[in-house]
Design a protein around this motif. Structure first.
Motif, PDB file in Angstrom:
ATOM      1  N   LEU A 234       0.831  -1.204   0.000  1.00 61.29           N
ATOM      2  CA  LEU A 234       0.000   0.000   0.000  1.00 61.29           C
ATOM      3  C   LEU A 234       0.867   1.257   0.000  1.00 61.29           C
ATOM      4  O   LEU A 234       0.567   2.235  -0.698  1.00 61.29           O
ATOM      5  CB  LEU A 234      -0.924  -0.009   1.216  1.00 61.29           C
ATOM      6  N   ILE A 235       1.951   1.239   0.754  1.00 58.07           N
ATOM      7  CA  ILE A 235       2.873   2.371   0.763  1.00 58.07           C
ATOM      8  C   ILE A 235       3.536   2.527  -0.602  1.00 58.07           C
ATOM      9  O   ILE A 235       3.669   3.638  -1.122  1.00 58.07           O
ATOM     10  CB  ILE A 235       3.921   2.180   1.872  1.00 58.07           C
ATOM     11  N   GLU A 236       3.945   1.412  -1.194  1.00 49.45           N
ATOM     12  CA  GLU A 236       4.545   1.450  -2.534  1.00 49.45           C
ATOM     13  C   GLU A 236       3.557   2.013  -3.548  1.00 49.45           C
ATOM     14  O   GLU A 236       3.942   2.787  -4.436  1.00 49.45           O
ATOM     15  CB  GLU A 236       4.958   0.033  -2.937  1.00 49.45           C
ATOM     16  N   ALA A 237       2.286   1.662  -3.421  1.00 49.61           N
ATOM     17  CA  ALA A 237       1.279   2.160  -4.351  1.00 49.61           C
ATOM     18  C   ALA A 237       1.095   3.659  -4.224  1.00 49.61           C
ATOM     19  O   ALA A 237       0.932   4.367  -5.228  1.00 49.61           O
ATOM     20  CB  ALA A 237      -0.046   1.439  -4.118  1.00 49.61           C
ATOM     21  N   SER A 238       1.129   4.173  -2.997  1.00 43.98           N
ATOM     22  CA  SER A 238       0.936   5.613  -2.802  1.00 43.98           C
ATOM     23  C   SER A 238       2.069   6.414  -3.427  1.00 43.98           C
ATOM     24  O   SER A 238       1.835   7.435  -4.086  1.00 43.98           O
ATOM     25  CB  SER A 238       0.811   5.926  -1.311  1.00 43.98           C
ATOM     26  N   PHE A 239       3.304   5.962  -3.240  1.00 42.58           N
ATOM     27  CA  PHE A 239       4.420   6.667  -3.863  1.00 42.58           C
ATOM     28  C   PHE A 239       4.462   6.419  -5.375  1.00 42.58           C
ATOM     29  O   PHE A 239       4.885   7.282  -6.150  1.00 42.58           O
ATOM     30  CB  PHE A 239       5.740   6.243  -3.223  1.00 42.58           C
TER      31      PHE A 239
ATOM     32  N   LEU B 294       2.640  13.299   0.524  1.00 36.20           N
ATOM     33  CA  LEU B 294       2.321  13.462   1.941  1.00 36.20           C
ATOM     34  C   LEU B 294       1.403  12.339   2.423  1.00 36.20           C
ATOM     35  O   LEU B 294       1.535  11.859   3.563  1.00 36.20           O
ATOM     36  CB  LEU B 294       1.666  14.821   2.176  1.00 36.20           C
ATOM     37  N   LEU B 295       0.473  11.924   1.551  1.00 38.56           N
ATOM     38  CA  LEU B 295      -0.381  10.791   1.891  1.00 38.56           C
ATOM     39  C   LEU B 295       0.446   9.524   2.077  1.00 38.56           C
ATOM     40  O   LEU B 295       0.215   8.739   3.012  1.00 38.56           O
ATOM     41  CB  LEU B 295      -1.434  10.586   0.803  1.00 38.56           C
ATOM     42  N   GLY B 296       1.419   9.313   1.186  1.00 38.38           N
ATOM     43  CA  GLY B 296       2.295   8.156   1.321  1.00 38.38           C
ATOM     44  C   GLY B 296       3.107   8.186   2.602  1.00 38.38           C
ATOM     45  O   GLY B 296       3.268   7.163   3.280  1.00 38.38           O
ATOM     46  N   ASP B 297       3.618   9.367   2.964  1.00 33.17           N
ATOM     47  CA  ASP B 297       4.359   9.496   4.223  1.00 33.17           C
ATOM     48  C   ASP B 297       3.467   9.194   5.414  1.00 33.17           C
ATOM     49  O   ASP B 297       3.886   8.531   6.375  1.00 33.17           O
ATOM     50  CB  ASP B 297       4.925  10.915   4.349  1.00 33.17           C
TER      51      ASP B 297
ATOM     52  N   ASP C 146       4.052   6.153   8.112  1.00 36.44           N
ATOM     53  CA  ASP C 146       4.188   6.392   9.547  1.00 36.44           C
ATOM     54  C   ASP C 146       3.120   5.645  10.335  1.00 36.44           C
ATOM     55  O   ASP C 146       3.404   5.046  11.383  1.00 36.44           O
ATOM     56  CB  ASP C 146       4.092   7.891   9.847  1.00 36.44           C
ATOM     57  N   THR C 147       1.888   5.675   9.837  1.00 35.53           N
ATOM     58  CA  THR C 147       0.796   5.008  10.540  1.00 35.53           C
ATOM     59  C   THR C 147       0.990   3.502  10.584  1.00 35.53           C
ATOM     60  O   THR C 147       0.853   2.870  11.633  1.00 35.53           O
ATOM     61  CB  THR C 147      -0.547   5.334   9.872  1.00 35.53           C
TER      62      THR C 147
END
Length: 252
Positions: A171-176, A236-239, A243-244
């Motif tokens: 999910l983090i990879e998708a956001s970036f 910023l959403l990915g960050d 973090d979450t």
């Protein structure tokens, strides 16, 4: 969101040509002015923003499906299949992503569909390498070995046990990856191998406005600001997601 809301309120048509209002400045009838054909800049910004988000989501979705499937298959099977799939990924990575996307888009021809195909062909690699690494780390876990001993089929193990446990980093990879795709779409459209007129894209608006920089610099400034804001918001959403999810994993 402000651009979309303002465009919806004004109700202007981004394709409507008005030669009597060419290069008009900011005003009540056209909040951000008009372009060289008298089209409303705000309406075209809203259309370009929607197209960038649509292309980004579709490319990340299909690229993620392809990459995750290949990566999980390579990590689970191992051996010659793993080596073959990862060498293909290495070949794709050996080329600069934007140059490879330009070459593919030029071969396929201009258009939104071909643009998305070119970006998917470049964007699946990150998902594949990440999912492979995660599967390799979970392959020998007790819950996976228990599922194998219980006679569970490999597709069931992949969907029921592996995929939920690797969803957070993916999910983090998708956001970036979404931010990278948005920049890639704008770059390809700017070079003329992406979205074609009369359809609006942030990249095509910057390209068209660059010819009139000395006369009307706002034609470049506005789409540039929208593109910058969109990419910054996605990053910023990915960050925030990273973090979450890291906090949750630490808590566990």
């Amino acid at each position: 969101m402000l651009v979309l809301l303002a465009a919806a309120i004004t109700g202007q048509d981004g394709h409507a040509i008005d030669l009597d209002a060419v290069l008009r400045g900011m005003g009540t009838s056209h909040l951000l002015g008009t372009d060289a054909l008298g089209r409303d800049v705000l309406a075209r910004l809203a259309e370009g923003l929607q197209l960038s988000l649509m292309v980004g989501v579709m490319v990340v979705l299909f690229g993620g499906m392809v990459g995750i499937s290949i990566g999980m298959l390579a990590g689970w099977m191992g051996g010659w299949l793993d080596a073959l799939l990862m060498r293909i990924a290495d070949i794709v990575l050996s080329f600069p992503g934007i140059l490879l996307a330009i070459a593919l888009a030029a071969m396929l021809g201009p258009g939104v569909d071909n643009l998305m195909m070119a970006l998917v062909a470049v964007g699946w690699v990150g998902f594949a390498r990440l999912s492979r690494a995660q599967v390799l780390s979970l392959k020998s876990s007790p819950f996976v070995e228990a599922a194998i001993a219980n006679g569970s089929a490999v597709p069931y193990i992949a969907v029921r046990h592996l995929l939920p446990n690797i969803a957070a980093p993916l999910l983090i990879e998708a956001s970036f990856g979404l931010a990278a795709v948005i920049i890639g779409e704008a770059g390809l459209s700017f070079l003329g191998v992406g979205v074609q007129p009369p359809d609006a894209s942030l990249g095509t608006m910057i390209r068209e406005g660059s010819r009139l920089m000395l006369v009307s610099p706002a034609l470049v400034i506005w789409p540039g600001l929208v593109l910058f804001s969109l990419v910054m918001a996605v990053n910023l959403l990915g960050d925030a997601l990273r973090d979450t999810l890291d906090v949750r994993m630490e808590g566990r």
